[in-house]
Design a protein around this motif. Structure first.
Motif, mmCIF file in Angstrom:
data_model
loop_
_atom_site.group_PDB
_atom_site.id
_atom_site.type_symbol
_atom_site.label_atom_id
_atom_site.label_comp_id
_atom_site.label_asym_id
_atom_site.label_seq_id
_atom_site.Cartn_x
_atom_site.Cartn_y
_atom_site.Cartn_z
ATOM 1 N N ARG A 10 -41.609 -3.458 -11.784
ATOM 2 C CA ARG A 10 -41.793 -4.701 -11.023
ATOM 3 C C ARG A 10 -42.918 -4.536 -9.999
ATOM 4 O O ARG A 10 -42.953 -3.544 -9.277
ATOM 5 C CB ARG A 10 -40.515 -5.075 -10.272
ATOM 6 C CG ARG A 10 -39.333 -5.455 -11.119
ATOM 7 C CD ARG A 10 -38.107 -5.657 -10.230
ATOM 8 N NE ARG A 10 -36.906 -5.888 -11.011
ATOM 9 C CZ ARG A 10 -36.444 -7.098 -11.302
ATOM 10 N NH1 ARG A 10 -37.084 -8.157 -10.869
ATOM 11 N NH2 ARG A 10 -35.345 -7.245 -12.020
ATOM 12 N N PRO A 11 -43.782 -5.533 -9.870
ATOM 13 C CA PRO A 11 -44.727 -5.526 -8.745
ATOM 14 C C PRO A 11 -43.950 -5.685 -7.445
ATOM 15 O O PRO A 11 -42.873 -6.278 -7.413
ATOM 16 C CB PRO A 11 -45.611 -6.753 -9.020
ATOM 17 C CG PRO A 11 -45.407 -7.075 -10.461
ATOM 18 C CD PRO A 11 -44.007 -6.661 -10.789
ATOM 19 N N PHE A 12 -44.531 -5.190 -6.373
ATOM 20 C CA PHE A 12 -43.827 -5.215 -5.092
ATOM 21 C C PHE A 12 -43.428 -6.634 -4.692
ATOM 22 O O PHE A 12 -42.332 -6.860 -4.168
ATOM 23 C CB PHE A 12 -44.701 -4.596 -3.997
ATOM 24 C CG PHE A 12 -44.106 -4.691 -2.629
ATOM 25 C CD1 PHE A 12 -43.017 -3.914 -2.273
ATOM 26 C CD2 PHE A 12 -44.613 -5.585 -1.688
ATOM 27 C CE1 PHE A 12 -42.446 -4.010 -1.013
ATOM 28 C CE2 PHE A 12 -44.057 -5.685 -0.428
ATOM 29 C CZ PHE A 12 -42.982 -4.898 -0.092
ATOM 30 N N HIS A 60 -36.182 4.122 -6.583
ATOM 31 C CA HIS A 60 -37.439 4.236 -7.339
ATOM 32 C C HIS A 60 -38.559 3.470 -6.642
ATOM 33 O O HIS A 60 -39.694 3.947 -6.563
ATOM 34 C CB HIS A 60 -37.241 3.704 -8.757
ATOM 35 C CG HIS A 60 -38.514 3.555 -9.529
ATOM 36 N ND1 HIS A 60 -39.163 4.629 -10.106
ATOM 37 C CD2 HIS A 60 -39.270 2.454 -9.800
ATOM 38 C CE1 HIS A 60 -40.268 4.198 -10.709
ATOM 39 N NE2 HIS A 60 -40.354 2.892 -10.541
ATOM 40 N N TYR A 61 -38.250 2.274 -6.153
ATOM 41 C CA TYR A 61 -39.282 1.443 -5.545
ATOM 42 C C TYR A 61 -39.551 1.784 -4.082
ATOM 43 O O TYR A 61 -40.539 1.292 -3.517
ATOM 44 C CB TYR A 61 -38.890 -0.033 -5.656
ATOM 45 C CG TYR A 61 -39.024 -0.595 -7.052
ATOM 46 C CD1 TYR A 61 -40.274 -0.788 -7.633
ATOM 47 C CD2 TYR A 61 -37.898 -0.916 -7.813
ATOM 48 C CE1 TYR A 61 -40.405 -1.290 -8.918
ATOM 49 C CE2 TYR A 61 -38.019 -1.419 -9.091
ATOM 50 C CZ TYR A 61 -39.269 -1.607 -9.640
ATOM 51 O OH TYR A 61 -39.393 -2.100 -10.913
ATOM 52 N N ALA A 62 -38.707 2.591 -3.485
ATOM 53 C CA ALA A 62 -38.915 2.963 -2.080
ATOM 54 C C ALA A 62 -39.981 4.047 -1.978
ATOM 55 O O ALA A 62 -39.853 5.118 -2.570
ATOM 56 C CB ALA A 62 -37.599 3.450 -1.466
ATOM 57 N N ILE A 67 -41.045 1.256 2.354
ATOM 58 C CA ILE A 67 -39.778 1.715 2.904
ATOM 59 C C ILE A 67 -39.200 0.770 3.953
ATOM 60 O O ILE A 67 -37.986 0.547 4.016
ATOM 61 C CB ILE A 67 -39.923 3.144 3.494
ATOM 62 C CG1 ILE A 67 -38.567 3.651 3.975
ATOM 63 C CG2 ILE A 67 -40.961 3.180 4.587
ATOM 64 C CD1 ILE A 67 -37.478 3.661 2.908
ATOM 65 N N PHE A 68 -40.046 0.147 4.772
ATOM 66 C CA PHE A 68 -39.495 -0.718 5.815
ATOM 67 C C PHE A 68 -38.964 -2.024 5.231
ATOM 68 O O PHE A 68 -38.087 -2.661 5.819
ATOM 69 C CB PHE A 68 -40.536 -0.969 6.904
ATOM 70 C CG PHE A 68 -40.889 0.274 7.668
ATOM 71 C CD1 PHE A 68 -39.923 0.936 8.416
ATOM 72 C CD2 PHE A 68 -42.167 0.809 7.614
ATOM 73 C CE1 PHE A 68 -40.217 2.097 9.109
ATOM 74 C CE2 PHE A 68 -42.474 1.975 8.296
ATOM 75 C CZ PHE A 68 -41.502 2.626 9.045
ATOM 76 N N TYR A 69 -39.477 -2.405 4.075
ATOM 77 C CA TYR A 69 -38.900 -3.554 3.370
ATOM 78 C C TYR A 69 -37.461 -3.251 2.975
ATOM 79 O O TYR A 69 -36.583 -4.121 3.075
ATOM 80 C CB TYR A 69 -39.737 -3.872 2.132
ATOM 81 C CG TYR A 69 -39.081 -4.857 1.185
ATOM 82 C CD1 TYR A 69 -39.228 -6.229 1.375
ATOM 83 C CD2 TYR A 69 -38.317 -4.415 0.111
ATOM 84 C CE1 TYR A 69 -38.622 -7.134 0.520
ATOM 85 C CE2 TYR A 69 -37.710 -5.320 -0.750
ATOM 86 C CZ TYR A 69 -37.872 -6.676 -0.543
ATOM 87 O OH TYR A 69 -37.264 -7.563 -1.386
ATOM 88 N N PHE A 70 -37.204 -2.023 2.530
ATOM 89 C CA PHE A 70 -35.850 -1.660 2.096
ATOM 90 C C PHE A 70 -34.923 -1.374 3.278
ATOM 91 O O PHE A 70 -33.730 -1.668 3.220
ATOM 92 C CB PHE A 70 -35.901 -0.454 1.158
ATOM 93 C CG PHE A 70 -36.458 -0.790 -0.192
ATOM 94 C CD1 PHE A 70 -35.714 -1.522 -1.101
ATOM 95 C CD2 PHE A 70 -37.732 -0.384 -0.558
ATOM 96 C CE1 PHE A 70 -36.220 -1.848 -2.343
ATOM 97 C CE2 PHE A 70 -38.252 -0.706 -1.796
ATOM 98 C CZ PHE A 70 -37.498 -1.440 -2.695
ATOM 99 N N LEU A 71 -35.462 -0.788 4.329
ATOM 100 C CA LEU A 71 -34.625 -0.534 5.504
ATOM 101 C C LEU A 71 -34.264 -1.832 6.215
ATOM 102 O O LEU A 71 -33.193 -1.937 6.821
ATOM 103 C CB LEU A 71 -35.353 0.403 6.469
ATOM 104 C CG LEU A 71 -35.432 1.874 6.058
ATOM 105 C CD1 LEU A 71 -36.312 2.641 7.033
ATOM 106 C CD2 LEU A 71 -34.042 2.502 5.982
#
Length: 236
Positions: A10-12, A60-62, A67-71
């Motif tokens: 997937r693209p970001f 996988h995507y982190a 990373i701040f998108y996931f956190l």
């Protein structure tokens, strides 16, 4: 059962779409499995596999760029959620609390009969799991605090350097300065370890439970995860 939900290409900019698809998958495919009676070990196993794949996929995507998108994901929009979150996702303590709520003797709902008269070894095993969670959460919070301190110091150093070098020419933005800090790999590692703790806690609870208890627990976990995205849709 999951199709290409957990694909790794997937693209970001489509990651928000992943959370939407994940919520729909939980609602349409996972949760209905627990409507079957009696519960099935095969269904429990399929749902555990999907939960593991979910955390493996976001791992996988982190990376240092995401990373701040996931956190701090966009679907955690309500400040009231803060107390049940831990490093970007459900707090592993919540899994333990869910078990304790099911075992509360004051709850007499017919669907909770699977948790009545739980044998002593299960109590002991759940306590062991809880102790492991407490220890890991304490360690990860300490590591996160130290990583934030290092990040803030580097951010401050870069900000001062940029401010003086660009004074009178162009304003310095917080986003540009934060992007210049090269310490994000540490946040990625901590995030992935937090996800590993979530995976371990789920699988450990299922392993010490019988089929009925595991089904009730897994249904609760799926409802929690699906509820975040549903809440966002209501607010919009």
């Amino acid at each position: 059962m999951s199709g290409d939900l957990f694909r790794r290409n997937r693209p970001f900019h489509q990651l928000d779409g992943f959370y939407t698809e994940w919520s729909e998958h939980l609602t349409k495919n996972c949760i209905p499995l627990f409507r079957d009676f009696p519960p099935s070990a095969a269904n429990n196993g399929a749902v555990v596999s999907d939960l593991i794949s979910y955390y493996d996929t976001i791992d996988h995507y982190a990376n240092k760029h995401t990373i701040f998108y996931f956190l701090f994901p966009s679907w955690h929009v309500n400040s009231l959620e803060t107390s049940i979150l831990f490093l970007g996702d459900i707090h592993p303590h919540l899994f333990i609390s869910l078990i304790q709520s099911f075992r509360d003797p004051s709850r007499n709902h017919i669907h909770l009969t699977a948790w009545k008269d739980v044998a002593f070894p299960l109590n002991h095993y759940i306590d062991d799991i809880k102790n492991e969670v407490n220890s890991s959460v304490f360690r990860l919070l300490g590591e996160m605090r130290e990583a934030q301190e290092r990040f803030n110091q580097r951010f401050s150093d870069n900000w001062v350097s940029s401010f003086h070098s660009q004074r009178g020419r162009q304003s310095v933005t917080v986003m540009d300065t934060a992007a210049s800090v090269t310490l994000c790999e540490e946040f990625v590692r901590i995030f992935r370890e937090a996800n590993q703790l979530r995976k371990n806690t789920i699988t450990n609870i299922v392993e010490v439970s019988n089929v009925n208890q595991a089904a009730l627990f897994l249904e609760g976990v799926c409802e929690f995860l699906a509820g975040f995205k549903h809440q966002l849709q209501v607010l919009l």
